[in-house]
Design an enzyme around this catalytic site. Structure first.
Site, short mmCIF file in Angstrom:
data_model
loop_
_atom_site.label_atom_id
_atom_site.label_comp_id
_atom_site.label_asym_id
_atom_site.label_seq_id
_atom_site.Cartn_x
_atom_site.Cartn_y
_atom_site.Cartn_z
N GLU A 1 -4.49 4.05 3.59
CA GLU A 1 -3.56 3.32 2.82
C GLU A 1 -4.34 2.74 1.53
O GLU A 1 -5.18 2.22 1.65
CB GLU A 1 -3.35 1.93 3.68
CG GLU A 1 -2.53 2.29 4.99
CD GLU A 1 -2.31 1.18 5.66
OE1 GLU A 1 -1.22 0.23 5.48
OE2 GLU A 1 -3.12 0.59 6.64
N ASN B 1 0.99 4.83 1.76
CA ASN B 1 0.42 5.41 3.03
C ASN B 1 0.17 6.85 2.80
O ASN B 1 1.29 7.62 2.54
CB ASN B 1 1.08 5.04 4.02
CG ASN B 1 0.83 3.53 4.60
OD1 ASN B 1 0.35 3.29 5.31
ND2 ASN B 1 1.92 2.91 3.94
N THR C 1 0.89 -1.20 0.03
CA THR C 1 0.14 0.02 -0.07
C THR C 1 0.50 1.24 0.17
O THR C 1 1.97 1.28 0.56
CB THR C 1 -0.95 -0.04 1.40
OG1 THR C 1 0.03 0.02 2.67
CG2 THR C 1 -1.79 -1.13 1.19
#
Length: 318
Positions: free
Chosen positions: A258, A215, A213
């Protein structure tokens, strides 16, 4: 458009001169369909009078000045709001910093010293629920002050939202976002609600689960929707967004944003990212194991990809 500072105000337009103009004033948080309806009337009236069309708004929320502990949840902090206003066809945007000195001005004094003398307003369009000045006057008072100050004050027809939508206001949109009702929020905005900010390093949990992911760190004043999983779109393609505290991973109580982008491998650290939120899949919840979480993420991805396919089919035949 150029940006300059004049008389303590930011002026965004093709130049920084002050000319006679047709204007409206408001917070314009989110620059939603109702705001755009108002601005279209300002532009039309300005063209009919041969004057510039101007939006007057504020850089900050008044309560940030009047109540120091107040932290607003904005649909569009200043930079985003200016960007959205630029899309409306307005000639100039005047952004005023709300201060304690400004807070004590009466409506009449605000019209005289700010709208007339500093901005050059000749015609002022106001809505039925538009209020400014510490004395909280209304439309009939603005008309009388306008006669004294040689400012023509005109009212704006109320906007009627699409059938099936709740009353249109920034508050209604905030409430929809805070309950995960992305469909209603986007319908009232007239565009997909978005988050933008820098990509920072996180716990790297997504990579361990097979779903790396990005962030995001967004403006602290920006309203973040309800915790949960969403389908999103960015310049790099579609993906799924998780907003929340990652309860299964026990990473603490701090909220994170995320984004996992589908079929994307490049490094996004230290870049700026913007994502449009398209659909709410589910609320965030704690799973009994990492394996259960991985299975749910795979199901979330399948649902997202099915939604993406339906979007392509809809656009193909729309």
């Amino acid at each position: 458009m150029y940006l300059c500072t004049l008389l303590g105000m930011k002026i965004i337009g093709k130049d920084c001169s002050i000319r006679p103009c047709v204007a409206t004033i408001g917070s314009f948080d989110g620059v939603h369909l109702g705001h755009r309806f108002v601005i279209r009337q300002v532009v039309e009236q300005a063209r009919s009078e041969g004057l510039e069309a101007v939006v007057v708004t504020f850089a900050n929320h008044p309560l940030q000045v009047l109540r120091k502990s107040f932290v607003p949840q904005m649909l569009s902090p200043e930079e985003e709001k200016v960007s959205l206003l630029k899309e409306t066809g307005i000639d100039k945007i005047v952004v005023i910093e709300f201060t304690r000195d400004l807070s004590v001005l009466s409506a009449r004094e605000f019209m005289r010293s700010v709208l007339k003398e500093q901005i050059g307003v000749k015609t002022l369009l106001v809505g039925y629920d538009n209020h400014f000045g510490h004395d909280c006057k209304g439309y009939s008072d603005y008309v009388e002050y306008g006669k004294e100050l040689d400012i023509k004050v005109m009212d704006i027809a109320p906007f009627s939202p699409a059938e099936g939508c709740r009353a249109l206001s920034s508050t209604a949109i905030r409430n929809a976002l805070l309950t995960g009702d992305i469909k209603t929020a986007n319908a009232l905005l007239g565009y997909s609600y978005f988050l933008q900010g820098s990509v920072v390093r996180g716990f790297q949990n997504g990579r361990r689960l097979g779903y790396p992911t990005a962030n995001m760190q967004v403006n602290s004043l920006k309203l973040i929707p309800e915790n949960g999983v969403y389908l999103v779109r960015s310049d790099m393609g579609f993906g799924m967004l998780n907003i929340g505290t990652r309860p299964t991973l026990h990473n603490g109580t701090e909220r994170s944003i995320e984004v996992h982008l589908f079929d994307f491998q490049d490094d996004l650290y230290d870049t700026t990212m913007r994502i449009e939120i398209l659909h709410h899949l589910r609320k965030e919840r704690e799973f009994g194991s990492l394996e259960a979480l991985k299975r749910q993420l795979a199901e979330d991805e399948r649902e997202c990809r099915a939604l993406i396919l339906s979007l392509y089919i809809y656009n193909m035949y729309d």
